[in-house]
Design a protein around this motif. Sequence first.
Motif, PDB file in Angstrom:
ATOM      1  N   CYS A  76       0.845  -1.190   0.000  1.00  0.00           N
ATOM      2  CA  CYS A  76       0.000   0.000   0.000  1.00  0.00           C
ATOM      3  C   CYS A  76       0.879   1.239   0.000  1.00  0.00           C
ATOM      4  N   CYS A 124       1.692   1.700   7.647  1.00  0.00           N
ATOM      5  CA  CYS A 124       1.348   0.289   7.556  1.00  0.00           C
ATOM      6  C   CYS A 124       2.386  -0.609   8.240  1.00  0.00           C
ATOM      7  N   CYS A 183       2.571  -4.399   5.178  1.00  0.00           N
ATOM      8  CA  CYS A 183       3.240  -4.441   3.874  1.00  0.00           C
ATOM      9  C   CYS A 183       4.769  -4.516   3.939  1.00  0.00           C
ATOM     10  N   HIS A 225      -7.635  -1.857   4.842  1.00  0.00           N
ATOM     11  CA  HIS A 225      -6.275  -2.335   5.008  1.00  0.00           C
ATOM     12  C   HIS A 225      -5.533  -1.516   6.068  1.00  0.00           C
TER      13      HIS A 225
HETATM   14 ZN   LIG Z   1      -0.024  -1.867   3.762  1.00  0.00          ZN
END
Ligand SMILES: [Zn+2]
Length: 1034
Positions: free
Chosen positions: A46, A51, A54, A181
């Motif tokens: 992403c 995040c 990822c 997400h």
């Molecule tokens: Zn991510």
Amino acid sequence: MKSLRRDFSSNPQAANVSSKVFVRSTKSGKVQKIVRELYLRQDIPCSSKLCSICPATAPADANGNIAPFVLSDRPAGTASFPRGHYLVPDTNALLNGMDLFEQTGAFYDVIILQTVLEELKNQSLPLYNRLVALIKTDEKRFYLFFNEFRLETHVRRNPEESINDRNDRAVRTVARWYDEHLRAATRHTKREKMVPSIVVITDDKENIRKAKEENVTALSLQNYVAGLEDSDRLLDMINESREAKETKGARGELFYPEYYSMSKMMTGVRAGTLHQGIFNVSPYNYLEGSVNVPAFGKPLLILGRDNSNRAIAGDVVVIEVLPKDQWKSPSTKIVDEEAVTKNDNPDAEDNEEVVTERERKALQEEVKKAHGKNSEGRPQPTAKVVGIIKRNWRQYVGHVDSGSTGTQVNSGRRQQNVFVLPMDKRVPKIRVRTRQGAELVGQRILVTIDAWDRDSRYPTGHFVRSLGELETKGAETEALLLEYDVQYKPFPKAVLDCLPSEGHGWKVPASKDDIGWKGRRDLRDLLICSIDPPGCQDIDDALHARPLPNGNFEVGVHIADVSHFVKPNNPMDLEASVRGTTVYLVDKRIDMLPMLLGTDLCSLKPHVERYAFSVIWEVTPNAEIVSADFTKSVIFSREAFSYEQAQKRIDDPSQKDELTQSMRTLLHLSKVLRQKRMDAGALNLASPEVRIETDNDEVGDPLTDVKTKAMLATNSLVEEFMLLANITVASKIYSAFPQTAMLRRHATPPPQNFEELTNQLAKKRNLELDVSSSKALADSLDHCVDEANPFFNTLVRILATRCMTSAEYFCAGAHAESEFRHYGLASPIYTHFTSPIRRYADLLVHRQLASAIGYEGEDGRAVIEGVSTRNKLEDICRNINYRHRNAQFAGRASIEYYVGQALKARSEKMSVGGVDSGIEEQGYVMRVFENGVVVFVPRFGIEGVVRLEDFLLPGESVGGSVEERKTLAVRRETDFDSEEYTLRVWEKGQADPNRSVTVELFQKVQVNVSSVKEEGGRGAGKRKVRILIMGSEK
Ligand SMILES: [Zn+2]
């Protein structure tokens, strides 16, 4: 991109196969099943710094590095999105608002879908290129998300679903996925509260409605921008033409004829009833266009707004020839759009027809002339535009016509229409809707054209940004760079990363066993020197000569080995190929290559070892070529001379050293070479050139810096050997690469191009111009002399040069060998090899030559790649031809601006009581119109239009403002003779012929040059160079 597609195997869990099955029946009736497999993955990141998922799965490159994440963990927001947001624009949002996305104040952290990027590429290549550039810049944080390859965001088209609807759904799907997400990736952490809103930007109402249903935040561009701080300014930058179209159609007033359909045009062009070409506009008359088509020897004239039918200079148009009784001669009048359409109202179209009464009058007089007393004038075919194949619209630099902002200026920040007058006089004024009309007056601004509909007399566009106050140096320099599309941004990091890591400490390796020496000849013993303009830092070339035992000479031209440092297809090479050339302005140089290479590592500086690419000949004392040899080399230049220093040294009999002797040999040989070239019919062309010497900036008259270029014998020494090297290399690469050799040609101009000049010379001087060959032309130009007027010959050469086409780069396979000829140089084949630091063509030619002589270099591979395919080379040729031309225009415009500023500075110093008396100079009449003349002033290298009010009649004094003089125009009477090229001007009612002024073509005239400011009204604040005619000498 490549690595993402290829390396799905690195994480077996990530790969997933989705197959699409197509069934189609073949011609023979069999049914074929086509299966296309798509590997869907879960490792496409992403790219949000928030995040935590990822970073663990993102694919690594060959070195194990993961691309850094792009999207900020603290993105900016607005009042409606206090936690910040990531933007997800759809294709239309980018089509309508690319200027906004490029802003520095807003539009950060943007997710660009692969789907959107591809759709944009199909719709508009320029916008696609701009978006790619944005994705490349680190600063704006645009992330290209490969949504089609990620399992959760891949969207398959439903039966009955349009491609458009499917793409809209893809955008919403991505937005929803990001939201979920990021929430999942921050759950139960401190970052939970930092998750930004995901905002879809779309101008599609249906898409907004569906988004609402699906709980996705979506806003129109307009609504989103309205929530930003600087909304007034930003709202101006939205392309409103789409919306406007719907509301305007109702008014039903159609000014312009409808365009033919594409198929009708193509059929017509194929049948020869219609013609296709590029639309040009006369710099003296905005109502006169022309198009060159192969079927006609002369350009077809397009007269008037209705016939040009919304074509803008540079557009590729289709035209239809008008019946013979409507053919006319070209304009004999100077017609300025500013003057004729002065009172047009930007808000309302009056009910007049497309050609206003004033414009009709301006043209009517032309017709009268063509049929009047000089009716045997030379009528030309005329035509009308029936359609546009390709718009060549770009961003335009201009200023707001202060007269068009009306009285509502103070009525708050309402939207209003204003006219923007482009700097390029061939482009019509543009109607722009803005909330900042008042603030923009007096600014240099950048605008674009969005549309030109049938119901609008003028094109409509939008404001992009302000470059600063009119006439300030920063604004005018940037204006010039933008107007001529010069790539002037600093080199990005990716380019600088391609430079040698040693930086300025780089050296030719000491050991000859080093790989850098592979395939190089050691020429360090040769007495090589360079000769250039004073202060030259980017030294491309150096020379040597020495006697051989057999009585012949060895002569060498050594060129900077730029291709050693710039490898094909790396970011530095790509950047150089886009820039195409270094651009020289008066006080600024915009380099094609980073400074480290241009002025140091590649530059053949004296007293230091450098890599070079050498051409070495054996020549007889009579300059006959015995043999030519090419080699990569290492040289050690002994001296960097200026032309003047070299000349002095050659002329000084006390200098008897070997280096001076070799320069004398070179000089002697160059003279023989030059004579041979001249005998073969090479042309000695002239262009109005002056040089500005800015180094001596002591207090004094700034105008003394303006120097006409002096030619010394040493100038032509260097020139001759560079020409010889270019010609020799051209033959070599052509024999190695008959299809892809990069060459340069100068087409033989069609004789009718010279018709007007031939006629003028015959009429005014009884001279004959023989244009049957370049040799004949060269000889007859030599005969164009006027004892009493030494400049006359140069003037004729300037005019003759303008009758010719410009030289161009091309790919050998694109023309028959007979068309390779370089007309001006009288050479059957030619290329550019000698300036690889500042011209991309030369760099490519170096690669081709290296390959032709079997040079393998450090890795052998690189050389072959540089030779390239014909298709790719043709793209490169197109670009560098364009860049090359623009660089010349920009250079000239820069000198003109400098001269204007110098005149202004002088007048501020010299003026008494605010009245500038200007400076007296000699001028030469280049063209005669019925309402003015064009005068060339060699001292400053400028040419200018002298209108009727700027003729100083006997007894009149110089002073007076622009406005005061303008009022004189109506009291002037004229007698214009188009066959004799004379114009007589006098005051209305004045019968005494001694109180009139008569000027004629080629005449030397006394002029007064000054810098003046337009006061009230349209041009407010704008300065220009004014030339007054004070009288004439026969
Ligand atoms: Zn991510």
